[in-house]
Write a protein that holds these residues in place. Sequence first.
Motif, short mmCIF file in Angstrom:
data_model
loop_
_atom_site.label_atom_id
_atom_site.label_comp_id
_atom_site.label_asym_id
_atom_site.label_seq_id
_atom_site.Cartn_x
_atom_site.Cartn_y
_atom_site.Cartn_z
N GLN A 1 -66.48 53.60 56.22
CA GLN A 1 -65.48 53.79 55.17
C GLN A 1 -66.02 53.27 53.84
OE1 GLN A 1 -61.91 51.85 56.43
NE2 GLN A 1 -61.69 53.09 58.27
N ASP A 2 -65.46 53.81 52.77
CA ASP A 2 -65.74 53.33 51.42
C ASP A 2 -67.23 53.43 51.06
OD1 ASP A 2 -63.30 50.83 52.08
OD2 ASP A 2 -63.01 52.78 51.16
N ARG A 3 -67.74 52.44 50.30
CA ARG A 3 -69.10 52.51 49.79
C ARG A 3 -69.81 51.19 50.09
NH1 ARG A 3 -69.41 56.65 45.85
NH2 ARG A 3 -67.37 57.56 45.41
N LYS B 1 -61.61 63.49 52.82
CA LYS B 1 -62.81 62.67 52.74
C LYS B 1 -63.93 63.15 53.65
CE LYS B 1 -60.41 58.45 51.32
NZ LYS B 1 -60.20 57.01 51.60
N TYR C 1 -67.49 61.04 55.06
CA TYR C 1 -68.23 59.77 55.06
C TYR C 1 -69.71 60.06 55.32
CZ TYR C 1 -63.41 58.29 55.73
OH TYR C 1 -62.06 58.12 55.60
N THR D 1 -68.47 57.48 50.28
CA THR D 1 -67.31 58.26 50.73
C THR D 1 -67.01 59.30 49.67
OG1 THR D 1 -66.40 56.35 51.90
CG2 THR D 1 -64.90 58.17 51.42
#
Length: 452
Positions: A15-17, A149, A151, A166
């Motif tokens: 998830q995310d960066r 999204k 990933y 992401t």
Amino acid sequence: MTKSLKSLWGRFLFQDRGILPTKRLQFIFLILTLGLLIGTTWEISWTVVILLNLIVFFISLLDLLLSPKKNQLIIKRSIPTEIERGLSNEVQIKITNNSPYQMNFRLVDGIPQSFQKAFPIHGTVYKETISVVTYETIAQIRGKYDIYKLYFRYKSLLGLWEKQTTLVLNDTVKVIPDLTETRNYLENAQQFLLYEGMKIRKHQSGSGEFTKIRSFAIGDDPRKINWRQTAKLQEVMANEYEPEHGKYMTVLIDCGRMMGAELSKGNRLERVLEAALTVTAAALKKGDYVSVLAFSKNVKVYVPPGKGMAHLQTVLQAIYHLEVDAAESNYAAVLTYLQTVQKKRSLILLFSDVQTFLHEESALTYLKRLRQRHLFLMIGIEDKMLLYKIREKPVTVQNAMMKSIAQQHMLLKKREKIKWEAQGLQMIEAREEKLAIAAVSYYIDVMNRGLL
């Protein structure tokens, strides 16, 4: 768990960066640590320990610098806007690497959990090239889904660090019913019906719509001979007729509690939607008008009568998202509503559970009124378990009791069906795989006999 810990945990969960050390880098530091521990027996100085760690660390940073930057990557998703339930569909991920460095990647697409998939997907993109990744997915539940999204993780040249990003890729996917039977009918209607023993015949002699004059063939009715054309061409010619176009058909789809019963492939509602779309396509192809009404406790969807194959798409978009309700079906309410919206004589096809419908005594009064103007047929799906218990050999006392109860249940159903059919209300049950064929065959038979 604090917000920072949740963010860190989210990074490890794709998830995310962020930038993460790989197992290779962790293994290198582990070997280095063990080596230094062993070296302590020879009294290695702290300067050597720090120097070796700094050398490995700066090599890893150099490796990190020799990996593509995030702004040098362009990733796009290509997915069909409509996916048929239960069928395999192809999704493409286009990865453009504008950097002078090669990378190894793995990705997880943010498709819904009801879609079958195998993630993560691994691959390699060479420097300044475009790579297309393809994977197959199967949607199991109808409806409209928004996919946001994707990933993406990729490793540096030596694979010591892994960058994570992401991407927000907005796509909307509609999961519609399986249209395999509809396509089979549209491609070869005669073959579709011959499987059931039904033939598409022309209308009875001398009635219906005149289509053309052709040469007289063996087996033709002599009353169809066109004597004027025969005398002109010196060859026996005959008129050809077909059922009149522009008739009306109304398809009623029950979405009540009993339609959620599971079958070998989906539930009853899934099979009913596939059959309803097939018979709708058959009627529209013949030039008739079709309206669709879906209901449970109340009317859920109503599509007014329409003509032409373009109307099939209108029907599909109106009913593709229908779901089974927990409430019992209110037949009296829907039949009352039908009387207000359908004034012209039409063929009414009700897809529902026969057993439940037979116990609705209040619906009989409304159906008698409809029968005065419309032609009615109810189509249900056979209960495989009931038929299995009836055919089962009574080898034990328990089996004998279950067999007798199943037979009693079947006799009660037949007795109730006879009572309803005496009022001119036809009811049939078909196997789940033959439901569409049964509906189309009955429609063709009604048109061939000119009952409308």
